[in-house]
Design a protein around this motif. Structure first.
Motif, PDB file in Angstrom:
ATOM      1  N   GLU A  11       5.336  -3.276  11.530  1.00 19.46           N
ATOM      2  CA  GLU A  11       4.501  -3.321  12.736  1.00 19.46           C
ATOM      3  C   GLU A  11       4.365  -1.923  13.335  1.00 19.46           C
ATOM      4  N   VAL A  12       3.125  -1.530  13.629  1.00 16.52           N
ATOM      5  CA  VAL A  12       2.861  -0.314  14.392  1.00 16.52           C
ATOM      6  C   VAL A  12       2.063  -0.722  15.625  1.00 16.52           C
ATOM      7  N   GLU A  13       2.222   0.023  16.699  1.00 13.47           N
ATOM      8  CA  GLU A  13       1.477  -0.273  17.923  1.00 13.47           C
ATOM      9  C   GLU A  13       0.393   0.774  18.109  1.00 13.47           C
ATOM     10  N   VAL A  14      -0.816   0.295  18.357  1.00 12.73           N
ATOM     11  CA  VAL A  14      -1.940   1.180  18.656  1.00 12.73           C
ATOM     12  C   VAL A  14      -2.200   1.068  20.152  1.00 12.73           C
ATOM     13  N   HIS A  37       1.917   4.306  17.297  1.00 15.02           N
ATOM     14  CA  HIS A  37       3.360   4.481  17.443  1.00 15.02           C
ATOM     15  C   HIS A  37       4.070   3.740  16.319  1.00 15.02           C
ATOM     16  N   THR A  38       4.922   4.461  15.581  1.00 15.45           N
ATOM     17  CA  THR A  38       5.688   3.858  14.499  1.00 15.45           C
ATOM     18  C   THR A  38       7.171   3.876  14.868  1.00 15.45           C
ATOM     19  N   THR A  39       7.920   2.951  14.262  1.00 17.51           N
ATOM     20  CA  THR A  39       9.373   2.922  14.434  1.00 17.51           C
ATOM     21  C   THR A  39      10.017   2.828  13.058  1.00 17.51           C
ATOM     22  N   ARG A  40      11.306   3.154  13.008  1.00 19.42           N
ATOM     23  CA  ARG A  40      12.055   3.164  11.748  1.00 19.42           C
ATOM     24  C   ARG A  40      12.906   1.919  11.615  1.00 19.42           C
ATOM     25  N   GLY A  53      -2.632  -4.960   3.308  1.00 16.42           N
ATOM     26  CA  GLY A  53      -2.260  -4.508   1.973  1.00 16.42           C
ATOM     27  C   GLY A  53      -1.580  -3.150   1.967  1.00 16.42           C
ATOM     28  N   ILE A  54      -1.120  -2.698   3.122  1.00 11.37           N
ATOM     29  CA  ILE A  54      -0.455  -1.399   3.224  1.00 11.37           C
ATOM     30  C   ILE A  54       1.053  -1.617   3.124  1.00 11.37           C
ATOM     31  N   ARG A  55       1.671  -0.913   2.191  1.00  8.62           N
ATOM     32  CA  ARG A  55       3.131  -0.942   2.104  1.00  8.62           C
ATOM     33  C   ARG A  55       3.671   0.109   3.042  1.00  8.62           C
ATOM     34  N   PRO A  56       4.463  -0.298   4.052  1.00  6.62           N
ATOM     35  CA  PRO A  56       5.002   0.704   4.981  1.00  6.62           C
ATOM     36  C   PRO A  56       5.766   1.783   4.220  1.00  6.62           C
ATOM     37  N   TYR A  57       5.615   3.009   4.683  1.00  4.89           N
ATOM     38  CA  TYR A  57       6.247   4.160   4.045  1.00  4.89           C
ATOM     39  C   TYR A  57       7.761   3.958   3.964  1.00  4.89           C
ATOM     40  N   SER A  58       8.346   4.367   2.839  1.00  2.00           N
ATOM     41  CA  SER A  58       9.802   4.350   2.709  1.00  2.00           C
ATOM     42  C   SER A  58      10.243   5.604   1.962  1.00  2.00           C
ATOM     43  N   ALA A  59      11.499   5.974   2.192  1.00  2.00           N
ATOM     44  CA  ALA A  59      12.086   7.148   1.541  1.00  2.00           C
ATOM     45  C   ALA A  59      13.557   6.862   1.291  1.00  2.00           C
ATOM     46  N   LEU A  60      14.223   7.809   0.689  1.00  2.00           N
ATOM     47  CA  LEU A  60      15.651   7.664   0.379  1.00  2.00           C
ATOM     48  C   LEU A  60      15.901   6.361  -0.384  1.00  2.00           C
ATOM     49  N   PHE A  61      15.064   6.113  -1.386  1.00  2.00           N
ATOM     50  CA  PHE A  61      15.163   4.914  -2.235  1.00  2.00           C
ATOM     51  C   PHE A  61      15.128   3.628  -1.425  1.00  2.00           C
ATOM     52  N   GLY A  62      14.324   3.623  -0.361  1.00  2.00           N
ATOM     53  CA  GLY A  62      14.134   2.429   0.452  1.00  2.00           C
ATOM     54  C   GLY A  62      15.103   2.290   1.608  1.00  2.00           C
ATOM     55  N   ARG A  77      -0.211  14.253   5.130  1.00  2.00           N
ATOM     56  CA  ARG A  77      -0.679  14.193   3.742  1.00  2.00           C
ATOM     57  C   ARG A  77      -0.383  12.820   3.139  1.00  2.00           C
ATOM     58  N   ILE A  78       0.804  12.284   3.410  1.00  2.00           N
ATOM     59  CA  ILE A  78       1.175  10.956   2.901  1.00  2.00           C
ATOM     60  C   ILE A  78       0.281   9.884   3.521  1.00  2.00           C
ATOM     61  N   ILE A  79       0.029   9.980   4.830  1.00  2.00           N
ATOM     62  CA  ILE A  79      -0.838   8.997   5.498  1.00  2.00           C
ATOM     63  C   ILE A  79      -2.219   8.995   4.847  1.00  2.00           C
ATOM     64  N   ARG A  80      -2.797  10.184   4.646  1.00  2.00           N
ATOM     65  CA  ARG A  80      -4.142  10.267   4.059  1.00  2.00           C
ATOM     66  C   ARG A  80      -4.159   9.808   2.600  1.00  2.00           C
ATOM     67  N   GLY A  81      -3.203  10.274   1.802  1.00  2.00           N
ATOM     68  CA  GLY A  81      -3.252  10.039   0.360  1.00  2.00           C
ATOM     69  C   GLY A  81      -2.638   8.747  -0.119  1.00  2.00           C
ATOM     70  N   LYS A  82      -1.490   8.355   0.450  1.00  2.00           N
ATOM     71  CA  LYS A  82      -0.754   7.212  -0.092  1.00  2.00           C
ATOM     72  C   LYS A  82      -0.839   5.950   0.757  1.00  2.00           C
ATOM     73  N   ILE A  83      -1.181   6.090   2.025  1.00  2.00           N
ATOM     74  CA  ILE A  83      -1.214   4.912   2.898  1.00  2.00           C
ATOM     75  C   ILE A  83      -2.650   4.474   3.168  1.00  2.00           C
ATOM     76  N   LEU A  84      -3.497   5.380   3.648  1.00  2.00           N
ATOM     77  CA  LEU A  84      -4.876   5.022   3.998  1.00  2.00           C
ATOM     78  C   LEU A  84      -5.880   5.290   2.872  1.00  2.00           C
ATOM     79  N   HIS A  85      -5.498   6.053   1.867  1.00  2.00           N
ATOM     80  CA  HIS A  85      -6.393   6.378   0.739  1.00  2.00           C
ATOM     81  C   HIS A  85      -7.759   6.835   1.247  1.00  2.00           C
TER      82      HIS A  85
END
Length: 184
Positions: A171-174, A20-23, A155-164, A88-96
Motif C-alpha cells: 500500500e502507498v498513499e497518494v 508516500h511509501t513505507t517499509r 500488477g506491480i510487485r512492490p520493490y524489494s532488496a536484500l533478498f526480500g 531509475r528503479i521506479i521508471r524502469g522496473k516498477i512503472l515501465h
C-alpha cells in the motif's frame, strides 16, 4: 470556504501530488520511508455544486516525472545517488515508463458536498486500470485529498532488496493538495 460550480484546471503551478511509501520485512530498518513528488502533471475538473454526481475530474501524470523528495528512517541518511537509483528503479522496473509513459485518472462517480467529497474513478498505471477512491475536503481555498493504492492490484510487485528482507509495503498513499484555477 467552498468551491463554486464551474470548470477548473490544476497542475504543478497550483498544487502537489505526493506519494508516500513505507517499509516492511526483516530488513526494514535498512531502508527509508519515502515521499515522492509528481513533478509533471495536469488535471481538469467540472464541478456541479447543485448535483455533485454531474461533476467530473481527470488527471494525467507523466510517469517519468516522479522525484524522491525525502527519505526518513533507515540506518543512514538518503543520499543524492540513492535518490537517483530509486527514481531509475521506479521508471524502469516498477512503472515501465518506456512502454507506459502516462498515468491517468478519470472519475466515474462524485458525491458529497462542496466541503467534503469522495471521487471514484479508473486509475491507469502501467497499462492496467483499476477503480480507486479519493477522499477529499475543501479548506482555505485548497482542495486536499488522498487515496490508498495497493500496488499489486495494478500488477506491480512492490520493490524489494536484500533478498526480500527489505520491501516496500504493497500500500502507498497518494496525497493531493490543489489550488483550482477557473478555466476562462
Amino acid at each position: 470556504m467552498s468551491i463554486s460550480a464551474g470548470s477548473y484546471t490544476f497542475g504543478p503551478d497550483s498544487g502537489r501530488i505526493l506519494v508516500h511509501t513505507t517499509r516492511t520485512g526483516l530488513g526494514a530498518k535498512a531502508g527509508h520511508d519515502l515521499t515522492i513528488e509528481v513533478t509533471r502533471w495536469h488535471g481538469d475538473a467540472t464541478i456541479d455544486t447543485a448535483a455533485p454526481a454531474g461533476s467530473s475530474v481527470t488527471v494525467e501524470v507523466d510517469a517519468g516525472s516522479l522525484e524522491v523528495r525525502t527519505g526518513t528512517g533507515g540506518v543512514k541518511p538518503l543520499t543524492g545517488s540513492d535518490r537517483e537509483e530509486i527514481e531509475r528503479i521506479i521508471r524502469g522496473k516498477i512503472l515501465h515508463t518506456d512502454r507506459h509513459p502516462t498515468i491517468t485518472f478519470r472519475s466515474s462517480r462524485v458525491d458529497g458536498t462542496a466541503e467534503s467529497f469522495h471521487i471514484e474513478g479508473d486509475l491507469t498505471i502501467a497499462g492496467t486500470s483499476r477503480l480507486v477512491t479519493v477522499q477529499g475536503l475543501v479548506a482555505d481555498d485548497r482542495v486536499r485529498g488522498s487515496a490508498v493504492i495497493v500496488q499489486s492490484r495494478w500488477g506491480i510487485r512492490p520493490y524489494s532488496a536484500l533478498f526480500g528482507a527489505l520491501k516496500l509495503s504493497d500500500e502507498v498513499e497518494v496525497r493531493l493538495d490543489l489550488g483550482l484555477v477557473a478555466r476562462g
